[in-house]
Motif scaffolding. Sequence first.
Motif, short mmCIF file in Angstrom:
data_model
loop_
_atom_site.label_atom_id
_atom_site.label_comp_id
_atom_site.label_asym_id
_atom_site.label_seq_id
_atom_site.Cartn_x
_atom_site.Cartn_y
_atom_site.Cartn_z
N ARG A 102 41.00 33.06 52.70
CA ARG A 102 40.54 34.13 51.80
C ARG A 102 40.17 35.38 52.60
O ARG A 102 40.52 36.50 52.24
CB ARG A 102 39.35 33.66 50.97
CG ARG A 102 38.98 34.61 49.83
CD ARG A 102 37.77 34.13 49.07
NE ARG A 102 36.54 34.32 49.81
CZ ARG A 102 35.89 35.50 49.89
NH1 ARG A 102 36.33 36.55 49.26
NH2 ARG A 102 34.77 35.59 50.58
N LEU A 105 43.26 37.11 53.66
CA LEU A 105 43.82 37.88 52.56
C LEU A 105 43.08 39.21 52.37
O LEU A 105 43.70 40.24 52.10
CB LEU A 105 43.79 37.07 51.26
CG LEU A 105 44.80 35.92 51.16
CD1 LEU A 105 44.53 35.09 49.92
CD2 LEU A 105 46.22 36.43 51.18
N TYR A 109 44.99 42.72 52.69
CA TYR A 109 45.01 43.73 51.62
C TYR A 109 44.02 44.87 51.88
O TYR A 109 43.53 45.50 50.95
CB TYR A 109 44.75 43.07 50.25
CG TYR A 109 45.91 42.23 49.79
CD1 TYR A 109 47.08 42.83 49.35
CD2 TYR A 109 45.86 40.84 49.83
CE1 TYR A 109 48.17 42.08 48.96
CE2 TYR A 109 46.95 40.08 49.43
CZ TYR A 109 48.10 40.70 48.99
OH TYR A 109 49.18 39.95 48.60
N GLU A 115 42.12 42.31 44.82
CA GLU A 115 43.52 41.90 45.05
C GLU A 115 43.56 40.61 45.85
O GLU A 115 44.30 39.67 45.52
CB GLU A 115 44.28 43.01 45.78
CG GLU A 115 45.74 42.69 46.04
CD GLU A 115 46.61 42.81 44.81
OE1 GLU A 115 47.74 42.28 44.86
OE2 GLU A 115 46.20 43.39 43.80
N ALA A 116 42.77 40.54 46.93
CA ALA A 116 42.76 39.34 47.79
C ALA A 116 42.28 38.12 47.01
O ALA A 116 42.88 37.04 47.11
CB ALA A 116 41.87 39.59 49.01
N TRP A 119 44.99 36.85 44.63
CA TRP A 119 45.99 36.02 45.30
C TRP A 119 45.40 34.68 45.74
O TRP A 119 46.08 33.65 45.68
CB TRP A 119 46.59 36.76 46.51
CG TRP A 119 47.61 37.75 46.09
CD1 TRP A 119 47.48 39.11 46.05
CD2 TRP A 119 48.92 37.46 45.60
NE1 TRP A 119 48.63 39.68 45.57
CE2 TRP A 119 49.54 38.69 45.29
CE3 TRP A 119 49.64 36.28 45.39
CZ2 TRP A 119 50.82 38.77 44.79
CZ3 TRP A 119 50.91 36.37 44.90
CH2 TRP A 119 51.50 37.61 44.60
N GLN A 122 45.35 32.42 42.85
CA GLN A 122 46.71 31.95 42.58
C GLN A 122 47.08 30.82 43.54
O GLN A 122 47.69 29.82 43.14
CB GLN A 122 47.72 33.10 42.69
CG GLN A 122 49.15 32.68 42.41
CD GLN A 122 49.35 32.13 41.00
OE1 GLN A 122 48.90 32.73 40.03
NE2 GLN A 122 50.01 30.98 40.90
N ILE A 123 46.71 30.98 44.80
CA ILE A 123 46.97 29.93 45.79
C ILE A 123 46.23 28.65 45.41
O ILE A 123 46.79 27.54 45.47
CB ILE A 123 46.57 30.40 47.21
CG1 ILE A 123 47.54 31.48 47.68
CG2 ILE A 123 46.52 29.24 48.18
CD1 ILE A 123 47.08 32.22 48.93
#
Length: 173
Positions: A102, A105, A109, A115-116, A119, A122-123
């Motif tokens: 995390r 990410l 980003y 945004e991070a 994602w 989502q992961i």
Amino acid sequence: MKSDDEEYKLYEKIYLAEADRKEKLMGRLNLPLAMIVAVLSFLSYLLSKAPPVAVTAGVYFWISYLMAVVFVLVAMAHFSQGWRVRLDDLAIPTAEDLESHRRFLITYYDGDIVEANGWFMQIMMDYYIMGATRNAKNNDRRSSQLDQCSKYVIYAVVASIIAFVPTYTSSLT
């Protein structure tokens, strides 16, 4: 966005349910293992009391004794398969690894946490989907092996008892 949260919670719930199912199935392996040990002990006792093959009781003994041994071996093979399925289970990485990713990410980003984290979530959802799918298939295999193991343990117990009858009757004479 609410739909994504609901999907995430659904996949998380499914993943956790499969993990719980795995623990219950692994716990259920204890009884067949104990039964296998008991049958093997009984068979070793019977072997020392085996009547000679020259008498009819000896023929019946050896037929049922060898059947019991074969059933125990098949039960042990199914037990082994059920036990080894756990090696194929998919687990979510540790919290430390997840947090490290995390943070990566966030750096990737350029500090955009929204945004991070999007994602990252989502992961996590992908982990839950992949884990729940693989673990469900493994739990189905584990359950099938456990059922087969239990069936052959019962067959071994019955054959052992049948082998005991000629042993018992030959010791009466």
